[in-house]
Design an enzyme around this catalytic site. Sequence first.
Site, PDB file in Angstrom:
ATOM      1  N   GLU A  66       0.842  -1.193   0.000  1.00 38.79           N
ATOM      2  CA  GLU A  66       0.000   0.000   0.000  1.00 38.79           C
ATOM      3  C   GLU A  66       0.880   1.245   0.000  1.00 38.79           C
ATOM      4  O   GLU A  66       1.871   1.300   0.727  1.00 38.79           O
ATOM      5  CB  GLU A  66      -0.916  -0.042   1.228  1.00 38.79           C
ATOM      6  CG  GLU A  66      -1.898  -1.212   1.135  1.00 38.79           C
ATOM      7  CD  GLU A  66      -2.292  -1.790   2.481  1.00 38.79           C
ATOM      8  OE1 GLU A  66      -2.288  -1.046   3.481  1.00 38.79           O
ATOM      9  OE2 GLU A  66      -2.596  -2.998   2.534  1.00 38.79           O
ATOM     10  N   SER A 106      -4.957  -5.230   0.538  1.00 36.95           N
ATOM     11  CA  SER A 106      -5.164  -6.686   0.569  1.00 36.95           C
ATOM     12  C   SER A 106      -3.920  -7.331   1.170  1.00 36.95           C
ATOM     13  O   SER A 106      -3.110  -7.926   0.456  1.00 36.95           O
ATOM     14  CB  SER A 106      -5.366  -7.213  -0.863  1.00 36.95           C
ATOM     15  OG  SER A 106      -6.324  -6.470  -1.568  1.00 36.95           O
ATOM     16  N   GLU A 107      -3.779  -7.205   2.477  1.00 39.40           N
ATOM     17  CA  GLU A 107      -2.515  -7.650   3.088  1.00 39.40           C
ATOM     18  C   GLU A 107      -2.227  -9.116   2.816  1.00 39.40           C
ATOM     19  O   GLU A 107      -1.076  -9.507   2.586  1.00 39.40           O
ATOM     20  CB  GLU A 107      -2.515  -7.382   4.597  1.00 39.40           C
ATOM     21  CG  GLU A 107      -2.291  -5.924   4.969  1.00 39.40           C
ATOM     22  CD  GLU A 107      -3.550  -5.074   4.847  1.00 39.40           C
ATOM     23  OE1 GLU A 107      -4.627  -5.659   4.612  1.00 39.40           O
ATOM     24  OE2 GLU A 107      -3.467  -3.841   4.989  1.00 39.40           O
ATOM     25  N   ALA A 154       3.305  -3.578  11.557  1.00 40.28           N
ATOM     26  CA  ALA A 154       3.379  -5.000  11.913  1.00 40.28           C
ATOM     27  C   ALA A 154       2.015  -5.509  12.370  1.00 40.28           C
ATOM     28  O   ALA A 154       1.703  -6.695  12.218  1.00 40.28           O
ATOM     29  CB  ALA A 154       4.412  -5.208  13.018  1.00 40.28           C
ATOM     30  N   ASP A 155       1.203  -4.598  12.898  1.00 37.35           N
ATOM     31  CA  ASP A 155      -0.133  -4.989  13.365  1.00 37.35           C
ATOM     32  C   ASP A 155      -0.975  -5.615  12.254  1.00 37.35           C
ATOM     33  O   ASP A 155      -1.912  -6.352  12.531  1.00 37.35           O
ATOM     34  CB  ASP A 155      -0.887  -3.758  13.870  1.00 37.35           C
ATOM     35  CG  ASP A 155      -0.074  -2.960  14.848  1.00 37.35           C
ATOM     36  OD1 ASP A 155      -0.429  -2.933  16.029  1.00 37.35           O
ATOM     37  OD2 ASP A 155       0.947  -2.362  14.436  1.00 37.35           O
ATOM     38  N   HIS A 192      -1.965  -0.135  16.219  1.00 38.78           N
ATOM     39  CA  HIS A 192      -0.902   0.315  15.320  1.00 38.78           C
ATOM     40  C   HIS A 192       0.457   0.395  16.021  1.00 38.78           C
ATOM     41  O   HIS A 192       1.308   1.171  15.606  1.00 38.78           O
ATOM     42  CB  HIS A 192      -1.228   1.709  14.759  1.00 38.78           C
ATOM     43  CG  HIS A 192      -2.173   1.697  13.592  1.00 38.78           C
ATOM     44  ND1 HIS A 192      -3.465   1.270  13.698  1.00 38.78           N
ATOM     45  CD2 HIS A 192      -2.016   2.080  12.306  1.00 38.78           C
ATOM     46  CE1 HIS A 192      -4.066   1.400  12.520  1.00 38.78           C
ATOM     47  NE2 HIS A 192      -3.210   1.872  11.654  1.00 38.78           N
TER      48      HIS A 192
END
Length: 821
Positions: free
Chosen positions: A499, A529-530, A554-555, A597
Amino acid sequence: MPKSIVVDPSKVRKPGTLKFKDIPVNAYRRDFQKEEARWGREGMLGMWRDMAAIREFESMLNAIKTQGNWNGIEYNHKGPAHLSIGQEAASVGQSAALGVEDLVFGSHRSHGEILAKCLAATRRMDEKKLEQVMKTYLDGEILAMAEKVSYDGVRDLAVNFVLYGALAEIFARKAGFNRGLGGSMHAFFAPFGSMPNNAIVGGSADIAVGAALYKRINAKPGIVIANIGDASMGCGPVWEAMSLSAMDQYRTLWPSSDGGAPPVMFNVFNNFYGMGGQTDGETMGYGTLARIGAGVNPDNMHAERVDGYDPLAVAEATARKRDILLAGKGPVLLDVMTYRVSGHSPSDASSYRTPEEIKLWQDADAIVDFGAYLAKNGVTTDSGLAEKRAGIVKKLEAVLKLATDEKASPRVNGAFIESVMLSNGKVERMGDDPAAVPVLLHPLSENVRVKALADKARFAFDADGKPVSKNKLFQYRDALFEAMAHRYSIDPTMAAWGEENRDWGGAFAVYRGLTELLPYKRLFNSSISEGAIIGAGVGYALSGGRAVVELMYADFMGRAGDEIFNQASKWQSMSAGILKMPLVMRVSVGSKYGAQHSQDWAALVAHIPGLKVYFPATPYDAKGMLNLALRGTDPVVFFESQLLYDMGERFEKGGVPKGYYEVPEGVPAVRKPGKDLTIATIGATLYKALEAADILESKYGVSTEVIDLRFISPLDYGPLVESVSKTGRLLLASDAAERGSFLHTVASNVQTLAFDKLDAPVAVVGSRNWITPAAEMEELFFPQKDWIVDAVHERILPLPGREPATNQTTLELARRARLGV
Ligand SMILES: Cc1ncc(C[n+]2csc(CCOP(=O)(O)OP(=O)(O)O)c2C)c(N)n1
Ligand SMILES: [Mg+2]
């Protein structure tokens, strides 16, 4: 540039109605003359033979699983066998329309697809090439077994090769396609275009998008198919994969010479059930599955429902869709209607469906129907078909005997499994084309950021020891940029996405300057769309390219859980080292943005075998460790901390080198020497530890050695044990929540490796086991210098005169644990 696509209110606010194109359903009509001209008599007979081969293969496995015996051969197979009896026409029809270069990824129910794709290749591949593949694959080990079964010519020998390789893999034998490390649900044979099959429902969808991106970005021939089940349409990553493959930019922003959208087909073998849940009428709501295409793009993904009980209907549709994909007009969704007569697995009691329903489909048996069609049109006779079937059964008997013989077909040992967990390669450039040139839009030296960095101070302090101002400083983010730019200029396959990777300048400005340097296909913005961002990276890497994917925080790893935990980590070892995974997954530990976050989740990935985990805390390491990751061939989860992006180099006196260098893998760095106590950290806590060390020395005379672990896996305990052998005391600190932190693994290992050297128990100081509170309250959560000093005082070495500022006692630790906070 997206700036060329104006969002104009006068257009988007206009009233109107959305119109949908029709989606064809079972449109195929048989026409023997056309079919004969297209597929040839031998081709159609070959299809029938392959359908019968799959039926016999699966029936044999069913008998082995349920009765421990088939045709007098006894065997106890402990592992799974998800059979596809009833679905043969669908997989064979598909493969009939594909070239060897077309790749097929699949699911847990993939024996039929593997056999279909590989048997088709045994007919289609040039004979010399076929021989060469068999001779070289696993040093000819499968071939040697195949030669023990009678055969007539190279192509027939290749049939033995396929049957033995697949069955031995299912039975976890060393001469199986993947040395028995894939097994029934993960078997594949890449040289024939049968690609990894996935035990995670829908798992192949985003991986296939990555493989299709590899083809598109590196101008490779062929298409990529993800064979998935109807029930996988309820899985988020499948939708993410469709979104990523359908992005407008392939047509609007990428130059047309790149070839258009990645050539990927989502091929659903729609058997109307997912285990016992009935997708049609119970667990899904799409009515006819092909309808889903209309929700993804204006082309309806060229969706169609096809009768998967007719191999010729499937072959015809697959061929048409293949042309669409090769023209760059994908993605495609094909709803191949079929039926699984066998249970989900041999233990399935079919409690969720009636025997009458099963009988209806048995009466429509595609093998019987297609055989009769061929006989009616004079292609063969009933006895001709019976002869073909008998030939397959004979081969299968010999193959089953061989694959179950403990002497003839041994298993690998533990040392072998260990040897394929990581590939530990060092490769300057990936890909198979030595002539490929890394495409840059201008020479690196002309890049705006490269120029801007030329005059920056590469060490954080000037000649007088004064801190260099932020705008003159070469920062941690610049170090990452330099590593990226370097590898981009060397490896033609290297591509990055995520992203805001492009015009935004990358998260936290790490990629600023790369937009100007690189064409779209080498750096692009993805959909949010991780799962698919990482999954596509997996597909790209296992296809032979180098990918860098980025998750901002990282979250967000939770959104990509399967892709990190089951895919990136496992395909090297499940392929017995045949596949490589040069995939760097960049994630950053946040701050100031609160509970969702700001989490350091290094422990989650540290726990997963098959991943490397790096966490540089200095600009020197950021560059040297990213360089290392970008030359390696293993999946690396690369942690960064948002507290560090602005930081300059404070330890390496020469500053961050301009040229290329690597940090030695796994080796912790001593940041400050000391004699009485060791503090070892991971990540940004290093700087708090240095402040604590100052207090310990200046106020309490405790000479403190500070070690930055830098690596989580692999990790060389040598330097840590050496330090502890000298100091006798160890405190570990990081920003990860204390419970389950990787620091506890370090503590346990140091206590095991150096128990007799320790004068006190190892103390672990992590963040509180809370949500991360607002920026103004972060000091309550993240380890502070006082926590470290107090923990030393309470648990390691009483500090004369210390008035604890915080409660770091063992009683308090026990209280927190009891309450789970
Ligand atoms: C993510 C995930 N959830 C659940 C399962 C357990 N499971 C295995 S197969 C299956 C049904 C899949 O149905 P479908 O995708 O239609 O494929 P089919 O079995 O019909 O071939 C389920 C729920 C799994 N393997 N992976
Ligand atoms: Mg299904």
